[in-house]
Every structure is written in C-alpha cells, then in structure tokens.
Design a protein around this motif. Structure first.
Motif, PDB file in Angstrom:
ATOM      1  N   LEU A   1       0.752  -1.346  -0.049  1.00  0.00           N
ATOM      2  CA  LEU A   1      -0.041  -0.045   0.034  1.00  0.00           C
ATOM      3  C   LEU A   1       0.763   1.300   0.078  1.00  0.00           C
ATOM      4  CD1 LEU A   1      -2.713  -1.065   2.582  1.00  0.00           C
ATOM      5  CD2 LEU A   1      -3.001  -0.915   0.006  1.00  0.00           C
ATOM      6  N   GLY A   2       1.987   1.299   0.879  1.00  0.00           N
ATOM      7  CA  GLY A   2       2.693   2.439   0.832  1.00  0.00           C
ATOM      8  C   GLY A   2       2.158   3.533   1.872  1.00  0.00           C
ATOM      9  N   ARG A   3       1.013   3.447   1.869  1.00  0.00           N
ATOM     10  CA  ARG A   3       0.107   4.351   2.792  1.00  0.00           C
ATOM     11  C   ARG A   3      -0.730   3.703   3.440  1.00  0.00           C
ATOM     12  NH1 ARG A   3      -0.903  10.724   1.240  1.00  0.00           N
ATOM     13  NH2 ARG A   3      -1.952  10.336   3.322  1.00  0.00           N
ATOM     14  N   TRP A   4      -1.170   3.776   5.052  1.00  0.00           N
ATOM     15  CA  TRP A   4      -1.853   3.139   5.577  1.00  0.00           C
ATOM     16  C   TRP A   4      -2.257   4.107   6.799  1.00  0.00           C
ATOM     17  CZ3 TRP A   4       2.878   1.572   5.211  1.00  0.00           C
ATOM     18  CH2 TRP A   4       3.677   1.792   6.262  1.00  0.00           C
ATOM     19  N   ASP A   5      -3.575   3.805   7.419  1.00  0.00           N
ATOM     20  CA  ASP A   5      -4.237   4.481   8.797  1.00  0.00           C
ATOM     21  C   ASP A   5      -3.002   3.777   9.820  1.00  0.00           C
ATOM     22  OD1 ASP A   5      -5.177   5.395  10.980  1.00  0.00           O
ATOM     23  OD2 ASP A   5      -7.152   4.863  10.324  1.00  0.00           O
ATOM     24  N   PRO A   6      -2.235   4.562  10.424  1.00  0.00           N
ATOM     25  CA  PRO A   6      -1.262   4.034  11.536  1.00  0.00           C
ATOM     26  C   PRO A   6      -2.134   3.943  12.637  1.00  0.00           C
ATOM     27  CG  PRO A   6      -0.897   6.391  11.031  1.00  0.00           C
ATOM     28  CD  PRO A   6      -2.034   6.070  10.305  1.00  0.00           C
ATOM     29  N   ARG A   7      -3.359   4.468  12.940  1.00  0.00           N
ATOM     30  CA  ARG A   7      -4.001   4.195  14.441  1.00  0.00           C
ATOM     31  C   ARG A   7      -3.634   2.957  15.177  1.00  0.00           C
ATOM     32  NH1 ARG A   7      -9.938   3.999  14.832  1.00  0.00           N
ATOM     33  NH2 ARG A   7      -9.870   3.213  17.099  1.00  0.00           N
ATOM     34  N   PHE A   8      -3.662   1.672  14.688  1.00  0.00           N
ATOM     35  CA  PHE A   8      -3.418   0.588  15.301  1.00  0.00           C
ATOM     36  C   PHE A   8      -2.159   0.405  15.729  1.00  0.00           C
ATOM     37  CE2 PHE A   8      -2.090  -3.836  15.775  1.00  0.00           C
ATOM     38  CZ  PHE A   8      -3.166  -4.184  16.293  1.00  0.00           C
ATOM     39  N   ASP A   9      -1.038   0.819  15.016  1.00  0.00           N
ATOM     40  CA  ASP A   9       0.358   0.783  15.453  1.00  0.00           C
ATOM     41  C   ASP A   9       0.646   1.828  16.540  1.00  0.00           C
ATOM     42  OD1 ASP A   9       0.954  -1.206  13.632  1.00  0.00           O
ATOM     43  OD2 ASP A   9       1.316   0.142  12.104  1.00  0.00           O
ATOM     44  N   ASP A  10       0.004   3.020  16.289  1.00  0.00           N
ATOM     45  CA  ASP A  10       0.207   4.160  17.314  1.00  0.00           C
ATOM     46  C   ASP A  10      -0.379   3.960  18.435  1.00  0.00           C
ATOM     47  OD1 ASP A  10       1.233   5.711  15.324  1.00  0.00           O
ATOM     48  OD2 ASP A  10      -0.372   6.897  14.970  1.00  0.00           O
ATOM     49  N   ASP A  11      -1.545   2.999  18.501  1.00  0.00           N
ATOM     50  CA  ASP A  11      -2.311   2.764  19.928  1.00  0.00           C
ATOM     51  C   ASP A  11      -1.409   1.761  20.563  1.00  0.00           C
ATOM     52  OD1 ASP A  11      -4.391   4.308  19.324  1.00  0.00           O
ATOM     53  OD2 ASP A  11      -5.605   2.641  19.030  1.00  0.00           O
ATOM     54  N   TYR A  12      -0.848   0.694  19.703  1.00  0.00           N
ATOM     55  CA  TYR A  12       0.169  -0.312  20.111  1.00  0.00           C
ATOM     56  C   TYR A  12       1.253   0.571  20.946  1.00  0.00           C
ATOM     57  CZ  TYR A  12       3.016  -4.477  20.962  1.00  0.00           C
ATOM     58  OH  TYR A  12       3.868  -5.147  21.663  1.00  0.00           O
ATOM     59  N   ALA A  13       2.058   1.279  20.327  1.00  0.00           N
ATOM     60  CA  ALA A  13       3.045   1.963  20.755  1.00  0.00           C
ATOM     61  C   ALA A  13       2.860   2.700  22.068  1.00  0.00           C
ATOM     62  CB  ALA A  13       3.746   2.896  19.805  1.00  0.00           C
ATOM     63  N   ALA A  14       1.669   3.360  22.057  1.00  0.00           N
ATOM     64  CA  ALA A  14       1.198   3.971  23.295  1.00  0.00           C
ATOM     65  C   ALA A  14       1.051   3.074  24.379  1.00  0.00           C
ATOM     66  CB  ALA A  14      -0.148   4.907  22.953  1.00  0.00           C
ATOM     67  N   TRP A  15       0.455   1.924  24.093  1.00  0.00           N
ATOM     68  CA  TRP A  15       0.188   0.922  25.461  1.00  0.00           C
ATOM     69  C   TRP A  15       1.465   0.291  25.628  1.00  0.00           C
ATOM     70  CZ3 TRP A  15       1.728  -4.399  24.677  1.00  0.00           C
ATOM     71  CH2 TRP A  15       1.126  -5.121  25.685  1.00  0.00           C
ATOM     72  N   LEU A  16       2.477  -0.025  24.932  1.00  0.00           N
ATOM     73  CA  LEU A  16       3.601  -0.570  24.869  1.00  0.00           C
ATOM     74  C   LEU A  16       4.498   0.360  25.955  1.00  0.00           C
ATOM     75  CD1 LEU A  16       5.292  -3.268  24.437  1.00  0.00           C
ATOM     76  CD2 LEU A  16       6.459  -1.925  22.543  1.00  0.00           C
ATOM     77  N   ALA A  17       4.498   1.884  25.722  1.00  0.00           N
ATOM     78  CA  ALA A  17       5.146   3.069  26.489  1.00  0.00           C
ATOM     79  C   ALA A  17       4.587   2.666  28.119  1.00  0.00           C
ATOM     80  CB  ALA A  17       5.007   4.120  26.142  1.00  0.00           C
ATOM     81  N   THR A  18       3.267   2.415  28.098  1.00  0.00           N
ATOM     82  CA  THR A  18       2.847   2.373  29.508  1.00  0.00           C
ATOM     83  C   THR A  18       3.289   1.205  30.433  1.00  0.00           C
ATOM     84  OG1 THR A  18       0.768   1.184  29.102  1.00  0.00           O
ATOM     85  CG2 THR A  18       0.822   3.754  28.803  1.00  0.00           C
ATOM     86  N   GLN A  19       3.678  -0.008  29.576  1.00  0.00           N
ATOM     87  CA  GLN A  19       3.962  -1.321  30.302  1.00  0.00           C
ATOM     88  C   GLN A  19       5.504  -1.082  31.138  1.00  0.00           C
ATOM     89  OE1 GLN A  19       1.656  -3.664  30.422  1.00  0.00           O
ATOM     90  NE2 GLN A  19       0.616  -1.816  29.330  1.00  0.00           N
TER      91      GLN A  19
END
Length: 125
Positions: free
Chosen positions: A96-114
């Motif tokens: 695709l080259g471009r995609w909605d990054p929300r899933f990855d962003d939500d995961y990164a934010a969750w990971l930072a809280t662990q």
C-alpha cells in the motif's frame, strides 16, 4: 453509512454475514468474534477486577481478517457502535505504501505504559 454500521444493520435484519472469495487463489476474508485476552490486541484488552476474580474484556466485538495471496493482509477490529481500527500486516504496508497508522500508534502508546522489567544486578564479589 459506514461499512460496519451497515453490516450490523444487515445482521440485525437476519441477513447472513458477508463472505468474500475475491479473485484469485489464496485470497479470502473471514470473521471471528473477539475473546480477550487470547484474541484481542493487548492495547485494546482491559483487565477488570470483579468480585469473582479478574475478568478480561476487549474494546472490540470482533475482527474481519483478509488474506491476499495466502498471506495475512489486514485485520479490521470492529465494535457494535460502528467504530473500527485496522491492523495492517507488513505485506499490506509494503504493497500500500500509505495506511492508517492508528493501530500501530495505539500499540506504541500501550507499550510505553508497560513496566519494563529490569534484570537483577549480579552481586559483586
């Protein structure tokens, strides 16, 4: 009307869950109900302490997974209120080259809280 909202309306009216054979071998799509913690992304899994003990909940009700050329392509998590988030595989991102990054962003934010477990220091002699 958003696709998931239309899907839920159709299901409520007794229509079957749509299937997609897509053109070509190795292409498919299917639905599975969410089940936390085993089938729910960690960033959308909630642990609630109840009188009967801990209980897991998923922010989403289910997921539609798409396979292209025999390879996982996307998984769209959906909820009864019509909200969705799509998990894009590395193969999908490359194509695709471009995609909605929300899933990855939500995961990164969750990971930072662990809490990161740090190994105990070796005693010096």
């Amino acid at each position: 009307m958003p696709t998931i909202t239309q899907l839920l309306r159709d299901l409520a009216r007794g229509k079957a869950f749509p299937s997609c054979a897509m053109a070509g071998g190795g292409n498919a799509a299917g639905h599975a109900w969410a089940s936390a913690p085993s089938f729910c992304p960690p960033q959308y899994t909630r642990l609630v302490e109840t009188q009967g003990g801990p209980r897991y909940f998923c922010d989403y009700s289910g997921a539609v997974s798409v396979t292209v050329n025999g390879t996982a392509f996307t998984r769209t998590w959906w909820s009864m209120d019509g909200s969705t988030v799509t998990e894009f595989s590395p193969a999908a991102k490359a194509q695709l080259g471009r995609w909605d990054p929300r899933f990855d962003d939500d995961y990164a934010a969750w990971l930072a809280t662990q809490q990161q477990e740090t190994p105990a220091a070796e005693p010096s002699h």
